[in-house]
Design a protein around this motif. Structure first.
Motif, PDB file in Angstrom:
ATOM      1  N   LEU A  12       0.818  -1.210   0.000  1.00  0.00           N
ATOM      2  CA  LEU A  12       0.000   0.000   0.000  1.00  0.00           C
ATOM      3  C   LEU A  12       0.851   1.259   0.000  1.00  0.00           C
ATOM      4  O   LEU A  12       0.736   2.133   0.855  1.00  0.00           O
ATOM      5  N   VAL A  13       1.713   1.320  -1.000  1.00  0.00           N
ATOM      6  CA  VAL A  13       2.567   2.473  -1.240  1.00  0.00           C
ATOM      7  C   VAL A  13       2.295   2.958  -2.661  1.00  0.00           C
ATOM      8  O   VAL A  13       2.222   2.153  -3.591  1.00  0.00           O
ATOM      9  N   GLY A  14       2.116   4.278  -2.816  1.00  0.00           N
ATOM     10  CA  GLY A  14       1.805   4.843  -4.112  1.00  0.00           C
ATOM     11  C   GLY A  14       3.020   5.375  -4.842  1.00  0.00           C
ATOM     12  O   GLY A  14       4.140   5.395  -4.309  1.00  0.00           O
ATOM     13  N   PRO A  15       2.831   5.834  -6.074  1.00  0.00           N
ATOM     14  CA  PRO A  15       3.952   6.218  -6.942  1.00  0.00           C
ATOM     15  C   PRO A  15       4.874   7.278  -6.362  1.00  0.00           C
ATOM     16  O   PRO A  15       6.087   7.247  -6.613  1.00  0.00           O
ATOM     17  N   GLU A  16       4.316   8.198  -5.590  1.00  0.00           N
ATOM     18  CA  GLU A  16       5.158   9.266  -5.044  1.00  0.00           C
ATOM     19  C   GLU A  16       6.214   8.732  -4.083  1.00  0.00           C
ATOM     20  O   GLU A  16       7.243   9.379  -3.861  1.00  0.00           O
ATOM     21  N   ASP A  17       5.983   7.551  -3.537  1.00  0.00           N
ATOM     22  CA  ASP A  17       6.919   6.970  -2.570  1.00  0.00           C
ATOM     23  C   ASP A  17       7.753   5.826  -3.136  1.00  0.00           C
ATOM     24  O   ASP A  17       8.619   5.292  -2.444  1.00  0.00           O
ATOM     25  N   TRP A  18       7.512   5.431  -4.368  1.00  0.00           N
ATOM     26  CA  TRP A  18       8.297   4.326  -4.935  1.00  0.00           C
ATOM     27  C   TRP A  18       9.785   4.639  -5.027  1.00  0.00           C
ATOM     28  O   TRP A  18      10.603   3.732  -4.807  1.00  0.00           O
TER      29      TRP A  18
ATOM     30  N   ASP B 118       5.721   0.363 -15.438  1.00  0.00           N
ATOM     31  CA  ASP B 118       6.973   1.052 -15.724  1.00  0.00           C
ATOM     32  C   ASP B 118       7.923   1.011 -14.529  1.00  0.00           C
ATOM     33  O   ASP B 118       9.149   1.041 -14.698  1.00  0.00           O
ATOM     34  N   ALA B 119       7.359   0.934 -13.324  1.00  0.00           N
ATOM     35  CA  ALA B 119       8.188   0.861 -12.115  1.00  0.00           C
ATOM     36  C   ALA B 119       8.685  -0.553 -11.835  1.00  0.00           C
ATOM     37  O   ALA B 119       9.498  -0.757 -10.935  1.00  0.00           O
ATOM     38  N   GLY B 120       8.198  -1.529 -12.588  1.00  0.00           N
ATOM     39  CA  GLY B 120       8.626  -2.908 -12.383  1.00  0.00           C
ATOM     40  C   GLY B 120       7.842  -3.645 -11.323  1.00  0.00           C
ATOM     41  O   GLY B 120       8.298  -4.672 -10.812  1.00  0.00           O
TER      42      GLY B 120
ATOM     43  N   GLY C 158       1.132  -6.560 -17.961  1.00  0.00           N
ATOM     44  CA  GLY C 158       1.566  -7.520 -16.949  1.00  0.00           C
ATOM     45  C   GLY C 158       1.233  -7.119 -15.525  1.00  0.00           C
ATOM     46  O   GLY C 158       1.935  -7.501 -14.582  1.00  0.00           O
ATOM     47  N   VAL C 159       0.158  -6.363 -15.352  1.00  0.00           N
ATOM     48  CA  VAL C 159      -0.271  -5.903 -14.027  1.00  0.00           C
ATOM     49  C   VAL C 159      -1.488  -6.703 -13.593  1.00  0.00           C
ATOM     50  O   VAL C 159      -2.375  -6.996 -14.398  1.00  0.00           O
ATOM     51  N   VAL C 160      -1.532  -7.070 -12.310  1.00  0.00           N
ATOM     52  CA  VAL C 160      -2.649  -7.830 -11.753  1.00  0.00           C
ATOM     53  C   VAL C 160      -3.514  -6.902 -10.914  1.00  0.00           C
ATOM     54  O   VAL C 160      -3.034  -6.275  -9.961  1.00  0.00           O
TER      55      VAL C 160
END
Length: 294
Positions: free
Chosen positions: A76-82, A128-130, A168-170
Motif C-alpha cells: 500500500l505504497v503509491g507512486p510518489e513513494d516508490w 513502468d516501475a517494475g 503484466g499488471v494484476v
C-alpha cells in the motif's frame, strides 16, 4: 496515502504515537527500530507489511526496519513513494493510488469513467516501475442487489483488463468485512469475489484475501484457502477480535493458516496489517513474521 475511508485514516488515531516518536528523536533516541539480528527466514513464503500500520516511522525508516527484520517488501505504497522504496532495495508488493476510496468502487457504474481513467494511467505507472499488483475495491452496496453489483464490477473491470494484461499488471480486489469495519461494503464474502473471478476469467484479476476480515464474515479460513486459492493473489493478516497482534491473544492460528497457504504453492506475498497494541510495534512485527514464516 490517498484513501479517504476509515481504514486508511488510522494515522490520525496514531498521531500521539507519531508525536511521541518525534520527541524521542529530538532526545537522540530512534523509536521503533529492531536491534536484533535479521530473522533466518525459510523462504517458503514472501513477507510484507502494510505501510499504514507503522505510520509513526517515515517510509525510509520503515524500509530500514523491514530489512533489519529480514524481509524487503511494503504494501500500500503509491507512486510518489516508490523512489524511496527503490533507494532502499524494498519492493512495492501491493501498489495503490488509483482507487477513489473503499466506498466508491467498480460496483457502481457512476464511478466507472473516473476509475477507468485513473486505473489505465496507474497500470502504466505500476508496470513502468517494475511492480505487479494494483489494489482495487468493489465499493459499497448503497441498496444495490449483490448480483447487480457483480455485473457492474465485471463490466467496469473488463474496460481496463486488456490494458492490465498487456502491461503484466494484476488487479487485486480486496475482501473486507461489512460487520465491524466497513459497513455496506459489497465484496465482503469470498464466494462473491470468487464468482467475480470466474466471470472475468483472467490471470490478471484476483482477490486479496484478508484473513482478519474473512474470519469476521465467514470463518473457515483454511478450508476456504484450500478450495479457492487459485483466486487469491495476496493475503493480509491481523488478529481477531480487535485487529491487533496475531499471537496467542486472539483466535486465529496463523502458523497453521500460513502452512495452508504455503501448501497451495502460493508464490505471492503475505502482508502484516495489524495495529500493534504493544509498546514496541517493531517487536510485534518481528514476532508476526516469525509466526508466519513456515
Amino acid at each position: 496515502m490517498s484513501f479517504p475511508d476509515s481504514r486508511f485514516t488510522r494515522r490520525s488515531a496514531l498521531r500521539a504515537a507519531v508525536l511521541g516518536g518525534i520527541g524521542l528523536a529530538a532526545a537522540g533516541v530512534a523509536p521503533g527500530f529492531a536491534t536484533e539480528k535479521p530473522l533466518a527466514l525459510k523462504g517458503n513464503l514472501k513477507h510484507s507489511v502494510c505501510r499504514w500500520t507503522l505510520s509513526q516511522q517515515s517510509l525510509a525508516q520503515l524500509c530500514r526496519t523491514v530489512k533489519g527484520i529480514g524481509f524487503a517488501a511494503i504494501d500500500l505504497v503509491g507512486p510518489e513513494d516508490w523512489p524511496t522504496l527503490k533507494a532502499h532495495g524494498v519492493y512495492s508488493s501491493m501498489c495503490n493510488g488509483a482507487e477513489l476510496g473503499l466506498t466508491r468502487g467498480f460496483a457502481a457504474t457512476e464511478f466507472h469513467d473516473q476509475l477507468v481513467e485513473r486505473y489505465t494511467r496507474h497500470i502504466d505507472l505500476v508496470a513502468d516501475a517494475g511492480y505487479r499488483n494494483l489494489i482495487c475495491f468493489s465499493g459499497n452496496r448503497n441498496g444495490m442487489d449483490p448480483a447487480e453489483g457483480m455485473a457492474n464490477a465485471e463490466a467496469g473491470l473488463k474496460r481496463i483488463l486488456g490494458h492490465a494484461e498487456k502491461r503484466g499488471v494484476v488487479l487485486v480486489m480486496e475482501l473486507l468485512n461489512s460487520r465491524v469495519d466497513h459497513p455496506d461494503y459489497l465484496c465482503d464474502r469470498s464466494a462473491w469475489g470468487v464468482e467475480l473471478c470466474r466471470r472475468i476469467g483472467s490471470d490478471n484479476f484476483g482477490l486479496l484475501f484478508d484473513i482478519y476480515h474473512m474470519q469476521i464474515m465467514e470463518g473457515d479460513i483454511i478450508a476456504t484457502i484450500r478450495k479457492h486459492h487459485a483466486c487469491f493473489r495476496h493475503y493480509h493478516t491481523a488478529g481477531v477480535p480487535g485487529r491487533h497482534e496475531i499471537g496467542d491473544n486472539q483466535e486465529l492460528n496463523y502458523p497453521a493458516i500460513c502452512r495452508a497457504i504455503r501448501d497451495t504453492g502460493f508464490d505471492g506475498y503475505v502482508a502484516q496489517e495489524f495495529e500493534a497494541e504493544a509498546a514496541d510495534p517493531v517487536g510485534s512485527l518481528r514476532e508476526a513474521i516469525r509466526l508466519c514464516d513456515v
